[in-house]
Motif scaffolding. Sequence first.
Motif, PDB file in Angstrom:
ATOM      1  N   VAL A 119       2.040 -44.179 -34.881  1.00 36.39           N
ATOM      2  CA  VAL A 119       2.421 -44.879 -33.656  1.00 36.39           C
ATOM      3  C   VAL A 119       3.132 -43.919 -32.705  1.00 36.39           C
ATOM      4  O   VAL A 119       2.878 -43.936 -31.495  1.00 36.39           O
ATOM      5  CB  VAL A 119       3.295 -46.112 -33.973  1.00 36.39           C
ATOM      6  CG1 VAL A 119       3.917 -46.693 -32.705  1.00 36.39           C
ATOM      7  CG2 VAL A 119       2.473 -47.176 -34.688  1.00 36.39           C
ATOM      8  N   LEU A 120       4.002 -43.079 -33.235  1.00 42.99           N
ATOM      9  CA  LEU A 120       4.713 -42.112 -32.398  1.00 42.99           C
ATOM     10  C   LEU A 120       3.725 -41.197 -31.674  1.00 42.99           C
ATOM     11  O   LEU A 120       3.859 -40.958 -30.474  1.00 42.99           O
ATOM     12  CB  LEU A 120       5.687 -41.282 -33.240  1.00 42.99           C
ATOM     13  CG  LEU A 120       6.426 -40.170 -32.486  1.00 42.99           C
ATOM     14  CD1 LEU A 120       7.282 -40.736 -31.364  1.00 42.99           C
ATOM     15  CD2 LEU A 120       7.263 -39.356 -33.470  1.00 42.99           C
ATOM     16  N   PHE A 121       2.721 -40.707 -32.386  1.00 46.41           N
ATOM     17  CA  PHE A 121       1.693 -39.848 -31.781  1.00 46.41           C
ATOM     18  C   PHE A 121       0.995 -40.583 -30.630  1.00 46.41           C
ATOM     19  O   PHE A 121       0.844 -40.042 -29.532  1.00 46.41           O
ATOM     20  CB  PHE A 121       0.682 -39.409 -32.843  1.00 46.41           C
ATOM     21  CG  PHE A 121      -0.539 -38.763 -32.272  1.00 46.41           C
ATOM     22  CD1 PHE A 121      -0.501 -37.458 -31.800  1.00 46.41           C
ATOM     23  CD2 PHE A 121      -1.742 -39.459 -32.196  1.00 46.41           C
ATOM     24  CE1 PHE A 121      -1.625 -36.863 -31.259  1.00 46.41           C
ATOM     25  CE2 PHE A 121      -2.872 -38.871 -31.656  1.00 46.41           C
ATOM     26  CZ  PHE A 121      -2.814 -37.568 -31.194  1.00 46.41           C
ATOM     27  N   VAL A 122       0.588 -41.811 -30.869  1.00 50.55           N
ATOM     28  CA  VAL A 122      -0.114 -42.592 -29.841  1.00 50.55           C
ATOM     29  C   VAL A 122       0.834 -42.917 -28.683  1.00 50.55           C
ATOM     30  O   VAL A 122       0.442 -42.858 -27.521  1.00 50.55           O
ATOM     31  CB  VAL A 122      -0.732 -43.876 -30.447  1.00 50.55           C
ATOM     32  CG1 VAL A 122      -1.370 -44.739 -29.366  1.00 50.55           C
ATOM     33  CG2 VAL A 122      -1.756 -43.516 -31.518  1.00 50.55           C
ATOM     34  N   TYR A 123       2.091 -43.232 -28.995  1.00 54.24           N
ATOM     35  CA  TYR A 123       3.072 -43.536 -27.953  1.00 54.24           C
ATOM     36  C   TYR A 123       3.287 -42.342 -27.024  1.00 54.24           C
ATOM     37  O   TYR A 123       3.328 -42.505 -25.798  1.00 54.24           O
ATOM     38  CB  TYR A 123       4.402 -43.971 -28.581  1.00 54.24           C
ATOM     39  CG  TYR A 123       5.418 -44.405 -27.565  1.00 54.24           C
ATOM     40  CD1 TYR A 123       5.263 -45.610 -26.878  1.00 54.24           C
ATOM     41  CD2 TYR A 123       6.521 -43.623 -27.276  1.00 54.24           C
ATOM     42  CE1 TYR A 123       6.188 -46.012 -25.931  1.00 54.24           C
ATOM     43  CE2 TYR A 123       7.458 -44.025 -26.328  1.00 54.24           C
ATOM     44  CZ  TYR A 123       7.283 -45.219 -25.659  1.00 54.24           C
ATOM     45  OH  TYR A 123       8.188 -45.612 -24.719  1.00 54.24           O
ATOM     46  N   ILE A 124       3.390 -41.152 -27.600  1.00 56.11           N
ATOM     47  CA  ILE A 124       3.539 -39.946 -26.779  1.00 56.11           C
ATOM     48  C   ILE A 124       2.327 -39.778 -25.861  1.00 56.11           C
ATOM     49  O   ILE A 124       2.468 -39.454 -24.678  1.00 56.11           O
ATOM     50  CB  ILE A 124       3.765 -38.703 -27.668  1.00 56.11           C
ATOM     51  CG1 ILE A 124       5.148 -38.784 -28.326  1.00 56.11           C
ATOM     52  CG2 ILE A 124       3.610 -37.408 -26.874  1.00 56.11           C
ATOM     53  CD1 ILE A 124       5.368 -37.776 -29.444  1.00 56.11           C
ATOM     54  N   LEU A 125       1.138 -40.034 -26.387  1.00 56.52           N
ATOM     55  CA  LEU A 125      -0.082 -39.977 -25.573  1.00 56.52           C
ATOM     56  C   LEU A 125      -0.015 -40.998 -24.433  1.00 56.52           C
ATOM     57  O   LEU A 125      -0.316 -40.671 -23.281  1.00 56.52           O
ATOM     58  CB  LEU A 125      -1.310 -40.231 -26.453  1.00 56.52           C
ATOM     59  CG  LEU A 125      -2.640 -40.355 -25.733  1.00 56.52           C
ATOM     60  CD1 LEU A 125      -3.091 -39.006 -25.189  1.00 56.52           C
ATOM     61  CD2 LEU A 125      -3.690 -40.944 -26.659  1.00 56.52           C
ATOM     62  N   ILE A 126       0.406 -42.216 -24.736  1.00 54.74           N
ATOM     63  CA  ILE A 126       0.468 -43.276 -23.722  1.00 54.74           C
ATOM     64  C   ILE A 126       1.500 -42.943 -22.643  1.00 54.74           C
ATOM     65  O   ILE A 126       1.237 -43.123 -21.448  1.00 54.74           O
ATOM     66  CB  ILE A 126       0.755 -44.644 -24.382  1.00 54.74           C
ATOM     67  CG1 ILE A 126      -0.491 -45.091 -25.140  1.00 54.74           C
ATOM     68  CG2 ILE A 126       1.177 -45.685 -23.359  1.00 54.74           C
ATOM     69  CD1 ILE A 126      -0.304 -46.335 -25.966  1.00 54.74           C
TER      70      ILE A 126
END
Length: 173
Positions: free
Chosen positions: A63-70
Amino acid sequence: MDVISLLWLLPVVFMFHDFEEILTVEAWGNKHGPAITASLSPALRKRMAPMMGMTTRNFAMDVLFVYILIVGVTFVAVFLEFYWPYLAVLAVFLLHVFTHLAQSIVLKLYTPGVVTAVLLAFPYSLYAFYRLLHEGIVSEADISWSLLLTLILTPPLVWGLMKKRTRHKHSEE
């Protein structure tokens, strides 16, 4: 609501949605994972087993990886007024709602994230697309190009996350 706030609402809605998943994924997988995995073909079982054994910590790292992308694509949309990556992420977020619905329908039970997918992600995504189009910030062509970007980028991202989950599963055994 002004458009800048609307754009920054994506990371907020994403986190509310993913908090539901983070808080429920490990317990849900422990409870339902063995029965679901046992009902799958051997090939599919091999691919799905790491997801059924997902720990809260490992899921939160994804989730952290995707959140940084978002946050990154939102930053680019807000400050550089380049919307294709934002639209691509928004499209994936919208389509992700249907994966939650399909999982719950096929399994005939609650699946982590389905409540916020339906109550938050779905209406927000539709409204964001509507507002961006209606106010002329993006065009239908922009959305088409962003969907092409989604088709190109999603498979390697999903493959990478699945590969990472398999590595985590093997390293914990």
